[in-house]
Design an enzyme around this catalytic site. Structure first.
Site, PDB file in Angstrom:
ATOM      1  N   ASN A  53       0.838  -1.197   0.000  1.00 55.18           N
ATOM      2  CA  ASN A  53       0.000   0.000   0.000  1.00 55.18           C
ATOM      3  C   ASN A  53       0.872   1.244   0.000  1.00 55.18           C
ATOM      4  O   ASN A  53       1.962   1.253   0.579  1.00 55.18           O
ATOM      5  CB  ASN A  53      -0.940   0.026   1.216  1.00 55.18           C
ATOM      6  CG  ASN A  53      -0.268   0.630   2.437  1.00 55.18           C
ATOM      7  OD1 ASN A  53      -0.232   1.840   2.595  1.00 55.18           O
ATOM      8  ND2 ASN A  53       0.292  -0.219   3.284  1.00 55.18           N
ATOM      9  N   GLY A 104      -4.485  -6.010  11.171  1.00 53.98           N
ATOM     10  CA  GLY A 104      -4.606  -5.006  10.117  1.00 53.98           C
ATOM     11  C   GLY A 104      -5.152  -5.570   8.821  1.00 53.98           C
ATOM     12  O   GLY A 104      -6.363  -5.582   8.591  1.00 53.98           O
ATOM     13  N   ASN A 162       3.104   7.460  15.271  1.00 54.93           N
ATOM     14  CA  ASN A 162       3.560   6.724  14.082  1.00 54.93           C
ATOM     15  C   ASN A 162       4.830   7.389  13.561  1.00 54.93           C
ATOM     16  O   ASN A 162       4.778   8.419  12.893  1.00 54.93           O
ATOM     17  CB  ASN A 162       2.450   6.725  13.016  1.00 54.93           C
ATOM     18  CG  ASN A 162       2.837   5.898  11.803  1.00 54.93           C
ATOM     19  OD1 ASN A 162       3.974   5.424  11.702  1.00 54.93           O
ATOM     20  ND2 ASN A 162       1.905   5.733  10.879  1.00 54.93           N
ATOM     21  N   CYS A 166       5.791   5.673   9.063  1.00 55.58           N
ATOM     22  CA  CYS A 166       5.003   5.537   7.834  1.00 55.58           C
ATOM     23  C   CYS A 166       5.962   5.376   6.660  1.00 55.58           C
ATOM     24  O   CYS A 166       6.818   6.240   6.435  1.00 55.58           O
ATOM     25  CB  CYS A 166       4.104   6.743   7.616  1.00 55.58           C
ATOM     26  SG  CYS A 166       3.304   6.680   5.994  1.00 55.58           S
ATOM     27  N   ILE A 186       5.269  -4.187  14.128  1.00 59.46           N
ATOM     28  CA  ILE A 186       6.043  -3.369  13.207  1.00 59.46           C
ATOM     29  C   ILE A 186       5.106  -2.593  12.284  1.00 59.46           C
ATOM     30  O   ILE A 186       3.983  -3.024  12.032  1.00 59.46           O
ATOM     31  CB  ILE A 186       6.971  -4.258  12.333  1.00 59.46           C
ATOM     32  CG1 ILE A 186       6.149  -5.364  11.631  1.00 59.46           C
ATOM     33  CG2 ILE A 186       8.072  -4.861  13.160  1.00 59.46           C
ATOM     34  CD1 ILE A 186       6.918  -6.228  10.656  1.00 59.46           C
ATOM     35  N   ASN A 187       5.582  -1.442  11.827  1.00 60.88           N
ATOM     36  CA  ASN A 187       4.936  -0.834  10.681  1.00 60.88           C
ATOM     37  C   ASN A 187       5.367  -1.655   9.457  1.00 60.88           C
ATOM     38  O   ASN A 187       6.173  -2.580   9.574  1.00 60.88           O
ATOM     39  CB  ASN A 187       5.342   0.634  10.551  1.00 60.88           C
ATOM     40  CG  ASN A 187       4.252   1.449   9.843  1.00 60.88           C
ATOM     41  OD1 ASN A 187       3.620   0.955   8.897  1.00 60.88           O
ATOM     42  ND2 ASN A 187       4.030   2.662  10.279  1.00 60.88           N
ATOM     43  N   GLY A 214       0.488  -8.080   5.606  1.00 63.88           N
ATOM     44  CA  GLY A 214      -0.071  -9.407   5.376  1.00 63.88           C
ATOM     45  C   GLY A 214       0.849 -10.512   5.867  1.00 63.88           C
ATOM     46  O   GLY A 214       1.905 -10.247   6.458  1.00 63.88           O
TER      47      GLY A 214
HETATM   48  N1  ORO Z   1       0.964   2.813   5.071  1.00 63.02           N
HETATM   49  C1  ORO Z   1       1.657   1.956   5.853  1.00 63.02           C
HETATM   50  O1  ORO Z   1       1.966   0.837   5.433  1.00 63.02           O
HETATM   51  N2  ORO Z   1       2.010   2.348   7.102  1.00 63.02           N
HETATM   52  C2  ORO Z   1       1.711   3.582   7.568  1.00 63.02           C
HETATM   53  O2  ORO Z   1       2.079   3.888   8.703  1.00 63.02           O
HETATM   54  C3  ORO Z   1       1.003   4.452   6.757  1.00 63.02           C
HETATM   55  C4  ORO Z   1       0.650   4.042   5.497  1.00 63.02           C
HETATM   56  C5  ORO Z   1      -0.036   4.961   4.552  1.00 63.02           C
HETATM   57  O3  ORO Z   1      -0.846   5.777   4.978  1.00 63.02           O
HETATM   58  O4  ORO Z   1       0.266   4.856   3.372  1.00 63.02           O
END
Ligand code: ORO
Length: 310
Positions: free
Chosen positions: A70, A269, A128, A131, A194-195, A220
């Site tokens: 994403n 998520g 956060n 990102c 983790i992010n 995922g």
């Molecule tokens: N996408 C992510 O995978 N992590 C984030 O913290 C934020 C985003 C996003 O808004 O694109």
């Protein structure tokens, strides 16, 4: 026999360890069509920014084997609309809410904290720092302990002490433990990890990157082992620090791995995108697994895999 699923995020008690991962359930209203949000341990909001953000250009999503890319770019209505419409809706219902914030400068994070400091309904504040989709990769604060610490110290000095400050970390750094330690030394009460690590896919028909932004966060099942590794390493180094484990959790067994590695809260998520009930199912599956192994309390399983063999 039921298992005591209560857990603590710093001093805040949650009825169970399951929360939504930031950015995967907006600010909760959509999920409330499916079930009573009080059944979550907590709802984590999308990352709120100062100004409204339209996000990155489309396409913003691309499927990959075992994962989703994403590049949404923190799309959202901004802090004013959040405080007017979204947070009050959650606060009036008494839903435990972890508010996530995202910014591009220390000043932006500080201002967000200032705006949220006296707002009713903030159970915890997730900062956060990681990102993967900011226009400028140089602004991923979680890449460097000193930059992350500067944000956390500023936010911590503004928020009331009864609101835990949680630093959200990135896995694609050389040494996550040093970033985690810097955040805790700067006043973080808890850490989430983790992010999504930065990934990329190429469309072999169009002969171009699949995402308009070229790179994006990979989520995922593909990233569960990365999440387990990070939680494991940070729990080993900082055993007293509450950890929210996030990354590729699709089942109660995945959540159990993160708990055994050291997470006391687990974020769900990507699973929500195809199953809005995923949090409830995962909580039930986790409880079943604990019961089947003779645990009376979730808390007894947190970090248990670290015990010496034998
Ligand atoms: N996408 C992510 O995978 N992590 C984030 O913290 C934020 C985003 C996003 O808004 O694109």
């Amino acid at each position: 026999m039921s298992v005591d699923m209560r857990t603590f995020l710093a001093h805040v008690e949650l009825a169970n360890p399951i929360t939504t991962a930031a950015g995967c359930a907006a600010s909760g209203r959509e999920l409330a069509q499916f079930f009573d949000l009080h059944r979550l341990g907590a709802l984590t909001t999308r990352s709120i920014t100062m100004a409204p953000r339209a996000g990155r250009p489309t396409p913003r999503m691309a499927e990959t084997p075992s994962g989703l890319l994403n590049a949404v770019g923190l799309q959202g209505p901004g802090i004013d609309a959040f405080l007017e419409r979204e947070l009050p809706w959650l606060a009036q219902r008494g839903i435990k809410t972890i508010v996530s914030i995202g910014g591009g400068t220390v000043a932006e994070y500080s201002e967000l904290a200032r705006r949220l400091a006296d707002a009713p309904g903030v159970t915890a504040l997730e900062v956060n720092l990681s990102c993967p989709n900011m226009e400028d990769r140089g602004r991923v604060f979680a890449r460097e302990g000193s930059a992350a610490a500067e944000v956390i110290a500023s936010v911590r000095s503004i928020m009331r002490y009864d609101v835990p400050v949680v630093a959200k970390l990135a896995p694609d750094v050389a040494d996550i433990v040093s970033v985690a330690r810097a955040c805790v030394d700067a006043g973080a009460d808890a850490l989430s990890m983790i992010n999504n690590p930065l990934g990329m896919a190429i469309d072999t028909e169009a002969l171009r990157p699949s995402l308009a932004a070229v790179t994006g966060g990979l989520s995922g099942p593909a990233i569960l082992p990365l999440a387990v590794r990070c939680v494991w390493q940070v729990h080993a180094a900082l055993p007293g620090v509450p950890l929210i484990g996030i990354g590729g959790v699709m089942s109660g067994r995945d959540a159990f791995q993160l708990v055994l590695a050291g997470a006391c809260v687990v974020g769900v998520g990507t699973a929500l995108f195809h199953d809005p009930y995923a949090c409830l199912r995962i909580e039930r599956e986790l409880e079943d697994l604990l019961r089947a192994r003779g645990f009376q309390r979730l808390a007894d399983a947190v970090g248990l895999a670290h015990r010496p063999p034998g």
